[in-house]
Design a protein around this motif. Structure first.
Motif, mmCIF file in Angstrom:
data_model
loop_
_atom_site.group_PDB
_atom_site.id
_atom_site.type_symbol
_atom_site.label_atom_id
_atom_site.label_comp_id
_atom_site.label_asym_id
_atom_site.label_seq_id
_atom_site.Cartn_x
_atom_site.Cartn_y
_atom_site.Cartn_z
ATOM 1 N N VAL A 81 10.450 15.371 -22.838
ATOM 2 C CA VAL A 81 9.841 15.095 -21.531
ATOM 3 C C VAL A 81 10.559 13.922 -20.868
ATOM 4 C CG1 VAL A 81 7.738 14.379 -20.340
ATOM 5 C CG2 VAL A 81 7.589 16.006 -22.240
ATOM 6 N N SER A 82 10.831 12.862 -21.628
ATOM 7 C CA SER A 82 11.504 11.693 -21.077
ATOM 8 C C SER A 82 12.921 12.016 -20.624
ATOM 9 C CB SER A 82 11.540 10.565 -22.116
ATOM 10 O OG SER A 82 10.238 10.100 -22.391
ATOM 11 N N PRO B 264 12.699 11.065 -16.572
ATOM 12 C CA PRO B 264 12.927 9.730 -17.156
ATOM 13 C C PRO B 264 11.911 8.676 -16.734
ATOM 14 C CG PRO B 264 14.975 10.682 -16.333
ATOM 15 C CD PRO B 264 13.879 11.572 -15.849
ATOM 16 N N GLN B 265 11.362 8.789 -15.549
ATOM 17 C CA GLN B 265 10.435 7.764 -15.063
ATOM 18 C C GLN B 265 9.015 7.961 -15.578
ATOM 19 O OE1 GLN B 265 11.707 10.294 -13.484
ATOM 20 N NE2 GLN B 265 10.604 10.865 -11.592
ATOM 21 N N ALA B 266 8.718 9.051 -16.284
ATOM 22 C CA ALA B 266 7.359 9.348 -16.738
ATOM 23 C C ALA B 266 6.893 8.358 -17.796
ATOM 24 C CB ALA B 266 7.284 10.768 -17.281
ATOM 25 N N ASP C 95 5.706 1.355 -12.551
ATOM 26 C CA ASP C 95 5.953 1.852 -11.201
ATOM 27 C C ASP C 95 4.759 2.702 -10.752
ATOM 28 O OD1 ASP C 95 6.810 3.027 -8.871
ATOM 29 O OD2 ASP C 95 8.658 3.863 -9.710
ATOM 30 N N PRO C 96 4.101 2.332 -9.641
ATOM 31 C CA PRO C 96 2.937 3.102 -9.188
ATOM 32 C C PRO C 96 3.252 4.568 -8.916
ATOM 33 C CG PRO C 96 3.080 1.008 -8.017
ATOM 34 C CD PRO C 96 4.356 1.164 -8.791
ATOM 35 N N ALA C 97 4.511 4.874 -8.657
ATOM 36 C CA ALA C 97 4.894 6.261 -8.379
ATOM 37 C C ALA C 97 5.303 7.016 -9.637
ATOM 38 C CB ALA C 97 6.029 6.288 -7.363
ATOM 39 N N ALA C 98 5.329 6.338 -10.782
ATOM 40 C CA ALA C 98 5.765 7.000 -12.012
ATOM 41 C C ALA C 98 4.758 8.054 -12.435
ATOM 42 C CB ALA C 98 5.932 5.973 -13.122
ATOM 43 N N PRO C 99 5.216 9.256 -12.771
ATOM 44 C CA PRO C 99 4.287 10.271 -13.294
ATOM 45 C C PRO C 99 3.615 9.756 -14.570
ATOM 46 C CG PRO C 99 6.402 11.257 -12.737
ATOM 47 C CD PRO C 99 6.593 9.771 -12.667
ATOM 48 N N LEU C 100 2.307 9.897 -14.633
ATOM 49 C CA LEU C 100 1.547 9.345 -15.760
ATOM 50 C C LEU C 100 0.839 10.468 -16.509
ATOM 51 C CD1 LEU C 100 0.740 6.592 -17.061
ATOM 52 C CD2 LEU C 100 -1.371 6.734 -15.731
ATOM 53 N N VAL C 101 1.132 10.567 -17.798
ATOM 54 C CA VAL C 101 0.476 11.526 -18.694
ATOM 55 C C VAL C 101 -0.492 10.751 -19.576
ATOM 56 C CG1 VAL C 101 0.796 13.199 -20.546
ATOM 57 C CG2 VAL C 101 2.448 13.078 -18.665
ATOM 58 N N VAL C 102 -1.703 11.238 -19.715
ATOM 59 C CA VAL C 102 -2.736 10.562 -20.498
ATOM 60 C C VAL C 102 -3.258 11.511 -21.577
ATOM 61 C CG1 VAL C 102 -5.062 9.576 -20.431
ATOM 62 C CG2 VAL C 102 -3.414 9.004 -18.634
ATOM 63 N N GLU D 175 9.450 3.026 -25.781
ATOM 64 C CA GLU D 175 8.899 2.065 -24.828
ATOM 65 C C GLU D 175 8.120 2.721 -23.697
ATOM 66 O OE1 GLU D 175 11.863 -0.543 -23.359
ATOM 67 O OE2 GLU D 175 12.278 -1.489 -25.302
ATOM 68 N N SER D 176 8.389 3.974 -23.425
ATOM 69 C CA SER D 176 7.696 4.650 -22.323
ATOM 70 C C SER D 176 6.294 5.109 -22.693
ATOM 71 C CB SER D 176 8.514 5.867 -21.862
ATOM 72 O OG SER D 176 8.707 6.779 -22.934
#
Length: 403
Positions: free
Chosen positions: A228-229, A233-235, A200-207, A255-256
């Motif tokens: 965190v999940s 949940p969407q991260a 999801d392009p709007a999902a918060p992304l941690v790198v 899976e996330s």
């Protein structure tokens, strides 16, 4: 920036066992600046990896030095081969990077050529028990063979002093190139990363960018990610890099969590992130947080050597957590993921701080000043013989190595 008055160009030999990651990037940046300043530069390192390729692309003389990551029965041969490189290159100064090169170079040269040792995090912090004690005792002994110990943070210097290492210290913080590491549109960057197709392009992304190993603490981050999940949940989390812990981390990851593997360019991953996390167990001063902030991204990092000095004043309470504490790491990550305005503010602050305090040009100039001081104590090339009997005299080179 010239290292010496007009005349024979100074000749510098960089020695490194790591050929990827932060150490390789620091050496590459120094080589680029030194070549531009007219210095003759040679890099001795193992074949393969990014360091040799990058140095050769810059026009640097590269010598293959076969060296393993840890000391062992093959150390004597590694030292002998490095002595041969020193005889052939006849450097005015040797700059040894990280623990293994620091060990081999100081044994090979033994103070006969001005020698800079840059630990890039102390080896005795990485190893416990007998191995850690041996590493500490070696550093105490070998300090006499280093003309200067360059630490990348004041905290790293204090750790060395506190541990009984009595060398001459200079603190030169790590630097990054703000033109290479720069902000970009999250949406645009993510659209160009195949791994993120279907996310999801709007999902918060941690790198998290770093070698997959115990030092970098990705196992702690995976422990924290469960909480965190639950809160976000969407991260999604992306681990960028490869290393000895890759298989175990993949087996433990939900899976996330996505694995990017080794990449030739980390910039797009910083730019794609909403938040960059580095949960290291030890560092000198990690490059990843500086690179992330240069890209305008907020960071959460562990409070190890160099961390507080990496952050803009005032960011510590939100962005620093103790090492090996997954609950506190999870709380800090979730809080920032749930507050986009705060993330944006921290990212702007970080970019301003890095461009004014951790610019690569400042680092290169500071290193050049150290070189100038040390090379000024050495006879000029025109007044000393050249070839196999210089730098490390032939009689000395025939000495056996006792380790």
């Amino acid at each position: 920036m010239q290292l010496s008055p007009p005349g024979p160009r100074p000749r510098v030999l960089h020695v490194s066992q790591p050929v990827d990651g932060g150490v390789a990037r620091v050496i590459t940046d120094l080589v680029r600046a030194q070549l531009a300043a007219g210095t003759e530069v040679t890099v001795a390192c193992p074949a393969g990896g990014e360091l040799a390729a990058a140095a050769e692309a810059l026009g640097c003389d590269v010598r293959t030095w076969h060296a393993t990551r840890s000391p062992g029965p093959w150390l004597a041969q590694e030292v002998r081969s490095l002595r041969q490189v020193v005889r052939e290159v006849d450097p005015d100064l040797v700059h040894a990077h990280s623990a293994k090169a620091g060990l081999a170079a100081r044994l090979a040269v033994r103070g006969r050529v001005p020698t800079v040792f840059q630990p890039h995090a102390w080896s005795f912090e990485a190893a416990g028990g007998v191995t850690g004690l041996l590493a500490l005792n070696w550093e105490r002994l070998a300090a006499r063979w280093a003309s200067r110990v360059v630490c990348v943070s004041e905290a790293e210097r204090r750790t060395g002093r506190r541990s009984g290492i009595a060398g001459r210290f200079t603190v030169i913080p790590n630097g990054v190139d703000p033109e290479r590491f720069h902000p970009a549109s999250v949406e645009t960057v993510r659209a160009g990363i195949p791994l993120l197709d279907g996310v999801d392009p709007a999902a918060p992304l941690v790198v998290c960018v770093g070698r997959l190993c115990r030092q970098k603490g990705q196992d702690v981050l995976l422990d924290a990610w469960r909480e965190v999940s639950r809160r976000v949940p969407q991260a999604r989390l992306v681990l960028v890099g490869d290393g000895p812990d890759a298989q175990a981390l993949r087996a433990a990851a939900p899976e996330s969590v996505l694995f990017a593997g080794a990449v030739t360019e980390a910039v797009p991953w910083y730019q794609a992130a909403d938040l960059v996390v580095l949960p290291s167990r030890w560092e000198g001063m990690a490059l990843a947080p500086l690179e992330a902030m240069a890209c305008g991204r907020p960071v959460v990092i562990t409070d190890v050597d160099g961390a507080r000095e990496s952050l803009p004043p005032g960011q510590g309470p939100r962005c620093l957590v103790p090492p090996d504490r997954p609950a506190e790491l999870a709380a800090a990550v979730a809080e920032l993921l749930l507050d986009p305005l705060l993330r944006e503010s921290l990212g702007h602050q970080g970019r301003r701080y890095v461009t004014t305090t951790h610019d690569i040009g400042r680092m290169a100039k500071a290193v050049a000043e150290v070189y100038r001081e040390l090379i000024g104590t050495r006879p000029t090339r025109s007044t000393r013989p050249r070839g196999r009997n210089t730098g490390v005299e032939a009689t000395e080179c025939r000495e056996s190595i006792h380790t």
